[in-house]
Design a protein around this motif. Structure first.
Motif, mmCIF file in Angstrom:
data_model
loop_
_atom_site.group_PDB
_atom_site.id
_atom_site.type_symbol
_atom_site.label_atom_id
_atom_site.label_comp_id
_atom_site.label_asym_id
_atom_site.label_seq_id
_atom_site.Cartn_x
_atom_site.Cartn_y
_atom_site.Cartn_z
ATOM 1 N N MET A 17 -8.865 -1.326 6.186
ATOM 2 C CA MET A 17 -9.366 -0.922 4.892
ATOM 3 C C MET A 17 -8.252 -0.342 4.019
ATOM 4 S SD MET A 17 -11.993 -0.988 3.167
ATOM 5 C CE MET A 17 -12.982 -0.259 1.945
ATOM 6 N N PHE A 18 -7.329 0.418 4.622
ATOM 7 C CA PHE A 18 -6.249 1.024 3.851
ATOM 8 C C PHE A 18 -5.336 -0.010 3.201
ATOM 9 C CE2 PHE A 18 -2.051 3.050 3.501
ATOM 10 C CZ PHE A 18 -2.371 4.034 2.581
ATOM 11 N N PRO A 19 -4.898 -1.071 3.921
ATOM 12 C CA PRO A 19 -4.061 -2.079 3.253
ATOM 13 C C PRO A 19 -4.768 -2.750 2.076
ATOM 14 C CG PRO A 19 -3.904 -2.342 5.613
ATOM 15 C CD PRO A 19 -4.990 -1.337 5.358
ATOM 16 N N LEU A 76 -4.741 -1.513 -5.558
ATOM 17 C CA LEU A 76 -4.092 -0.533 -6.424
ATOM 18 C C LEU A 76 -2.785 -1.061 -7.005
ATOM 19 C CD1 LEU A 76 -4.736 2.818 -4.538
ATOM 20 C CD2 LEU A 76 -5.676 2.099 -6.737
ATOM 21 N N CYS A 77 -2.036 -1.844 -6.244
ATOM 22 C CA CYS A 77 -0.815 -2.463 -6.766
ATOM 23 C C CYS A 77 -1.146 -3.427 -7.898
ATOM 24 C CB CYS A 77 -0.059 -3.187 -5.662
ATOM 25 S SG CYS A 77 0.760 -2.096 -4.502
ATOM 26 N N PHE A 78 -2.208 -4.207 -7.728
ATOM 27 C CA PHE A 78 -2.627 -5.118 -8.793
ATOM 28 C C PHE A 78 -3.038 -4.335 -10.035
ATOM 29 C CE2 PHE A 78 -6.406 -6.912 -10.879
ATOM 30 C CZ PHE A 78 -5.777 -7.921 -11.589
ATOM 31 N N LEU A 114 -4.416 -12.432 1.340
ATOM 32 C CA LEU A 114 -4.560 -11.638 2.551
ATOM 33 C C LEU A 114 -5.976 -11.136 2.812
ATOM 34 C CD1 LEU A 114 -1.269 -9.570 2.358
ATOM 35 C CD2 LEU A 114 -1.717 -11.679 3.625
ATOM 36 N N LEU A 115 -6.808 -11.074 1.768
ATOM 37 C CA LEU A 115 -8.133 -10.494 1.958
ATOM 38 C C LEU A 115 -9.279 -11.475 1.773
ATOM 39 C CD1 LEU A 115 -7.573 -7.144 0.046
ATOM 40 C CD2 LEU A 115 -7.365 -7.578 2.496
#
Length: 90
Positions: A1-3, A9-11, A54-55
């Protein structure tokens, strides 16, 4: 969940930077702000592709698209720096 939270947040950060730079360009018409805004738009696209890669679409490799967006972002910024430097020298 953290990644996942970090990727999102980077996006959001790069999209916010692009928006703020674009808004500043609209007010001041400084071309360097335009090139920086375009760079951050492409970097936001890169981060969005990273989230999707990745998600969401874990079975599809979007690495080439991410690399092309990164290369485009740096190329746009480098082009803007060179063009501004040439106009200032003339």
């Amino acid at each position: 969940m953290f990644p996942a939270a970090v990727y999102v947040l980077c996006f959001l950060t790069s999209a916010c930077c692009a928006w703020l730079l674009g808004r500043s360009y609209a007010r001041s018409r400084e071309r360097l702000l335009l090139w920086s805004s375009a760079c951050f738009i492409l970097l936001a696209g890169n981060n969005l592709l990273l989230v999707m890669d990745l998600l969401i679409f874990t079975d599809v490799n979007l690495r080439i698209g991410r690399l092309l967006l990164s290369l485009s972002a740096i190329s746009v910024l480098l082009f803007g720096f060179i063009w501004d430097l040439e106009d200032d020298a003339a």
